[in-house]
Design an enzyme around this catalytic site. Sequence first.
Site, short mmCIF file in Angstrom:
data_model
loop_
_atom_site.label_atom_id
_atom_site.label_comp_id
_atom_site.label_asym_id
_atom_site.label_seq_id
_atom_site.Cartn_x
_atom_site.Cartn_y
_atom_site.Cartn_z
N ASP A 186 0.86 -1.18 0.00
CA ASP A 186 0.00 0.00 0.00
C ASP A 186 0.91 1.24 0.00
O ASP A 186 2.11 1.14 0.30
CB ASP A 186 -0.89 -0.04 1.25
CG ASP A 186 -1.74 1.19 1.40
OD1 ASP A 186 -2.31 1.65 0.39
OD2 ASP A 186 -1.84 1.71 2.52
N ASP A 188 -0.31 5.11 0.88
CA ASP A 188 -0.59 6.09 1.94
C ASP A 188 -0.47 5.46 3.33
O ASP A 188 -1.05 4.40 3.60
CB ASP A 188 -2.00 6.65 1.77
CG ASP A 188 -2.12 7.55 0.55
OD1 ASP A 188 -1.12 7.69 -0.17
OD2 ASP A 188 -3.20 8.10 0.32
N ARG A 231 -14.99 12.38 -1.68
CA ARG A 231 -13.83 13.20 -1.34
C ARG A 231 -13.21 13.85 -2.58
O ARG A 231 -12.82 15.03 -2.56
CB ARG A 231 -12.79 12.35 -0.60
CG ARG A 231 -13.18 12.03 0.84
CD ARG A 231 -12.17 11.15 1.53
NE ARG A 231 -12.23 9.77 1.03
CZ ARG A 231 -11.42 8.79 1.42
NH1 ARG A 231 -10.44 9.06 2.29
NH2 ARG A 231 -11.54 7.58 0.93
N GLY A 275 -5.26 3.20 -3.23
CA GLY A 275 -6.55 3.83 -3.45
C GLY A 275 -6.37 5.30 -3.77
O GLY A 275 -7.36 6.02 -3.94
N LYS A 319 -7.37 -4.20 -5.11
CA LYS A 319 -6.00 -4.36 -4.65
C LYS A 319 -5.59 -5.83 -4.68
O LYS A 319 -4.47 -6.18 -5.09
CB LYS A 319 -5.83 -3.79 -3.24
CG LYS A 319 -5.80 -2.26 -3.19
CD LYS A 319 -5.42 -1.78 -1.80
CE LYS A 319 -5.15 -0.30 -1.77
NZ LYS A 319 -4.64 0.17 -0.47
N ASP A 342 -2.02 -1.01 5.79
CA ASP A 342 -2.39 -0.50 7.12
C ASP A 342 -3.87 -0.34 7.33
O ASP A 342 -4.32 -0.18 8.46
CB ASP A 342 -1.71 0.85 7.36
CG ASP A 342 -2.38 1.97 6.57
OD1 ASP A 342 -2.90 2.91 7.19
OD2 ASP A 342 -2.40 1.88 5.33
#
Length: 409
Positions: A186, A188, A231, A275, A319, A342
């Site tokens: 991942d 971020d 968002r 993402g 993913k 995470d």
Amino acid sequence: MATDDASEAPKTLLITLTGKDRPGVTSRVFGTLGAFGVEVLDIEQIVLRRRLVLGVLVTLPRNWKALGDALQRVADDLDMQLDVDRGVGDNRRRPEGRSHVTVLGMPLKPAAVAAIAGRIADTGANIDRIERMARYPVTAIELHVSGTDPDRLRTTLAAEAALQSVDVAVQPANLLRHGIRLVVMDVDSTLVQGEVIEMLAAQADCLEEVSTVTEAAMRGEMDFEESLRKRVAHLEGLDASALDRVYEDLTLAPGARTMVRTLKRLGYRFAIVSGGFSRVTDRIADDLGIDFAAANDLEIVDGRLTGRILGPVLDRAGKAAALRRFAAEVGVPEAATVAIGDGANDLDMLSAAGLGIAFNAKPVVQEAADTAVNVPYLDAIMYLLGISREEVEAADALEGRTTPAPPLG
């Protein structure tokens, strides 16, 4: 014909020599053994603060007492202590259920080691060997354990690790660990510190609105795709150059460059799945020499974000699908992959990998992953793969690297 019957086990001699390490100790001992026609069955040697412990298991010679006397003269000459024990067994057979148990601590306290060892004993297992993998910036040790099912051991030690505030990873001792050749991460809050969309929202002066949507998603009030689209909609009108500024402001997780650099030397391939947004993740991949990248594409018209995403959203299932696609392209089975993440959006990916690692993750992710790493250094993951800090430093020295690489950006 060979047999496993204990009555057929060979008579053996266990020789243990301890004392100050110096050149020539091993040569002297084996030179003496050579004169008595014995066969070497097993050997183990460790050095701690220049104190040597050398253990040698040999077949029992007819004149074993004379051998003991000869070895004692060697020990006296070297100012070392000798122990000679006659017994039965060649040490070839070990109990079923073998595991590698890696323990990470900052610091690693004796009470924690005692507790972990105690829980291993509670399962009926035995610690066959202990190795230090690193002494800074974290202390890492690896225990070779036999005699119990790895899954049972993992469950038992996970609870104790939480009590002792250490990280413990349990992996079966099999060839798959040596065959791992693809690491999927991942981005971020894993590979990089912080969240890209929040950094963009700050530039668009809508951080509060974006954070409200994020919190709603974390409460389970909307799924990842819905929350991401909401968002991104707040970013409508933002100049696309903001993506470049965000990239320049990003900071890699400590140890990220070291991990990628070291594992690539060993033939590993890397992928990042996010993402987030490809205009940022593609630059990260180029900077680190990462082989594959998958992320979401923001629609940009006349140099500004439209507030929309092009194509399907790369979500939790996406993913995992990306991991499988990259593994197929590399030509390795899913069991030969490591996934690191995470958040809840990483759960399917962690489950699909041969080894799923929750890195400073949310509690629900730590509970679902194969193991959790809660120290801030991403390169600590190498210790789970059996690579020590000394090996990393030796490889860097060969290439003349004496200072750490600069942070991203």
